[in-house]
Write a protein that holds these residues in place. Structure first.
Motif, mmCIF file in Angstrom:
data_model
loop_
_atom_site.group_PDB
_atom_site.id
_atom_site.type_symbol
_atom_site.label_atom_id
_atom_site.label_comp_id
_atom_site.label_asym_id
_atom_site.label_seq_id
_atom_site.Cartn_x
_atom_site.Cartn_y
_atom_site.Cartn_z
ATOM 1 N N LYS A 89 43.907 1.584 -39.112
ATOM 2 C CA LYS A 89 42.631 0.885 -39.072
ATOM 3 C C LYS A 89 42.829 -0.614 -39.292
ATOM 4 O O LYS A 89 43.623 -1.040 -40.130
ATOM 5 C CB LYS A 89 41.691 1.433 -40.154
ATOM 6 C CG LYS A 89 41.358 2.902 -40.006
ATOM 7 C CD LYS A 89 40.470 3.152 -38.796
ATOM 8 C CE LYS A 89 40.001 4.592 -38.747
ATOM 9 N NZ LYS A 89 39.095 4.834 -37.599
ATOM 10 N N HIS A 90 42.069 -1.431 -38.545
ATOM 11 C CA HIS A 90 42.089 -2.880 -38.756
ATOM 12 C C HIS A 90 41.306 -3.265 -40.012
ATOM 13 O O HIS A 90 41.597 -4.279 -40.651
ATOM 14 C CB HIS A 90 41.499 -3.608 -37.551
ATOM 15 C CG HIS A 90 42.352 -3.552 -36.331
ATOM 16 N ND1 HIS A 90 43.647 -4.031 -36.295
ATOM 17 C CD2 HIS A 90 42.096 -3.057 -35.091
ATOM 18 C CE1 HIS A 90 44.150 -3.845 -35.090
ATOM 19 N NE2 HIS A 90 43.245 -3.255 -34.347
ATOM 20 N N LEU A 91 40.291 -2.476 -40.360
ATOM 21 C CA LEU A 91 39.427 -2.774 -41.495
ATOM 22 C C LEU A 91 39.421 -1.579 -42.450
ATOM 23 O O LEU A 91 39.177 -0.441 -42.033
ATOM 24 C CB LEU A 91 38.009 -3.079 -41.019
ATOM 25 C CG LEU A 91 37.874 -4.363 -40.186
ATOM 26 C CD1 LEU A 91 36.543 -4.384 -39.450
ATOM 27 C CD2 LEU A 91 38.016 -5.595 -41.074
ATOM 28 N N VAL A 92 39.685 -1.859 -43.719
ATOM 29 C CA VAL A 92 39.829 -0.795 -44.717
ATOM 30 C C VAL A 92 39.180 -1.235 -46.020
ATOM 31 O O VAL A 92 39.431 -2.349 -46.513
ATOM 32 C CB VAL A 92 41.321 -0.475 -44.975
ATOM 33 C CG1 VAL A 92 41.472 0.611 -46.034
ATOM 34 C CG2 VAL A 92 42.014 -0.046 -43.687
ATOM 35 N N TRP A 93 38.327 -0.375 -46.584
ATOM 36 C CA TRP A 93 37.803 -0.601 -47.925
ATOM 37 C C TRP A 93 38.864 -0.190 -48.935
ATOM 38 O O TRP A 93 39.408 0.915 -48.855
ATOM 39 C CB TRP A 93 36.539 0.235 -48.156
ATOM 40 C CG TRP A 93 35.362 -0.123 -47.310
ATOM 41 C CD1 TRP A 93 34.815 0.616 -46.302
ATOM 42 C CD2 TRP A 93 34.566 -1.314 -47.408
ATOM 43 N NE1 TRP A 93 33.738 -0.042 -45.751
ATOM 44 C CE2 TRP A 93 33.549 -1.217 -46.416
ATOM 45 C CE3 TRP A 93 34.601 -2.442 -48.225
ATOM 46 C CZ2 TRP A 93 32.591 -2.215 -46.230
ATOM 47 C CZ3 TRP A 93 33.637 -3.436 -48.039
ATOM 48 C CH2 TRP A 93 32.655 -3.322 -47.053
ATOM 49 N N ILE A 94 39.151 -1.082 -49.893
ATOM 50 C CA ILE A 94 40.105 -0.784 -50.970
ATOM 51 C C ILE A 94 39.353 -0.888 -52.287
ATOM 52 O O ILE A 94 38.789 -1.939 -52.607
ATOM 53 C CB ILE A 94 41.325 -1.712 -50.918
ATOM 54 C CG1 ILE A 94 42.086 -1.481 -49.601
ATOM 55 C CG2 ILE A 94 42.224 -1.477 -52.110
ATOM 56 C CD1 ILE A 94 43.381 -2.249 -49.471
ATOM 57 N N VAL A 95 39.353 0.207 -53.061
ATOM 58 C CA VAL A 95 38.364 0.404 -54.120
ATOM 59 C C VAL A 95 39.006 0.846 -55.429
ATOM 60 O O VAL A 95 39.852 1.751 -55.449
ATOM 61 C CB VAL A 95 37.355 1.492 -53.670
ATOM 62 C CG1 VAL A 95 36.365 1.812 -54.778
ATOM 63 C CG2 VAL A 95 36.638 1.063 -52.395
#
Length: 272
Positions: A89-95
């Motif tokens: 993925k080019h965009l990833v939520w990191i939480v």
């Protein structure tokens, strides 16, 4: 909406995601704050860390809201099983649902909710919310960093006042030219919050002693960078996120001149 390539992030999508992030991070934090300094159950004994009910609940709330709004983005969280589809993925939520869980369980205020949107390997949006002190740090790449909507800046200069430095003492002692004991800033249990204190200017420098993960770092990294600071590996190398290996070595955050001086010091006197 399909996953957006790094060269084609429309302004309206970026604005939408920034608003989504700010609203989402504030909402679930109300739940752990309502349980703060009450009797909390912890996760199963078999779990390698102490995980509170609040960690799991906040993770679920964040995941449900962020992933339903952006179903084609990847997801990496301390409290979720790792799905390696994120690597494509080019965009990833990191939480990190609660960074500083031990402090939270102990009734201290040095805990926060930390979320970043990472584009390929670099943070694009960031939010770090410390509910107990009502401090909301946020940043967008190229747009500066704010605390409760007021711009923040890392301190200038290259000198070292150890009372304004936080991190593992044996590591920081390697910076000292004196033979006597140094007195550091009191420990801040949340690494994300410790790094944000550099962006805010209440600390001159902060270290991570190794074994930190993407979720500890990504949001605070962008906030420091956007506050005219720098945060890198001790070698000066940039930190890359959303890789297969999410664990990082020793890191340092500081205003740009001070950061350069610290990195140069360790280049000349490398760790064993």
């Amino acid at each position: 909406m399909a996953d957006v390539s790094p060269d084609a992030m429309p302004d309206d999508v970026l604005t939408r995601d920034a608003a989504l992030l700010a609203d989402t991070v504030r909402r679930p934090a109300r739940w752990p704050l309502s349980l703060f300094r009450t009797e909390l159950k912890t996760g199963p004994r078999a779990h390698p860390r102490r995980v509170s009910e609040a960690d799991i609940a906040v993770n679920d709330l964040l995941e449900n809201r962020l992933r339903s709004a952006t179903p084609d983005y990847g997801w990496l969280s301390e409290e979720s099983a790792d799905d390696e589809h994120r690597l494509g993925k080019h965009l990833v939520w990191i939480v990190d649902p609660i960074d500083g869980t031990r402090g939270y369980l102990a009734g201290r205020e040095d805990w926060c909710v930390s979320v970043a949107l990472v584009q390929d390997t670099s943070p694009l949006l960031a939010a770090v919310f410390a509910p107990a002190s009502d401090e909301f740090f946020s940043a967008m790449r190229g747009q500066g960093a704010v605390l409760n909507d007021v711009p923040v800046y890392a301190t200038a200069g290259s000198e070292l006042d150890f009372s304004r430095v936080a991190g593992p003492k044996p590591l920081v002692e390697r910076l000292s030219q004196a033979s006597g004991e140094i007195i550091l800033h009191p420990r801040i249990g949340s690494l994300a919050l410790r790094l944000c204190r550099v962006a805010q200017g209440s600390l001159d420098a902060a270290f991570a002693g190794g074994q930190s993960r993407d979720w500890d770092l990504a949001a605070a990294n962008l906030i420091v960078q956007e506050a005219n600071g720098n945060m890198t590996a001790l070698s000066g190398d940039a930190i890359s996120y959303n890789r297969r290996e999410v664990t990082h070595g020793v890191l340092v955050a500081a205003g740009r001149d001070r950061h350069a001086s610290i990195v140069e010091h360790f280049r000349n006197r490398p760790l064993p």
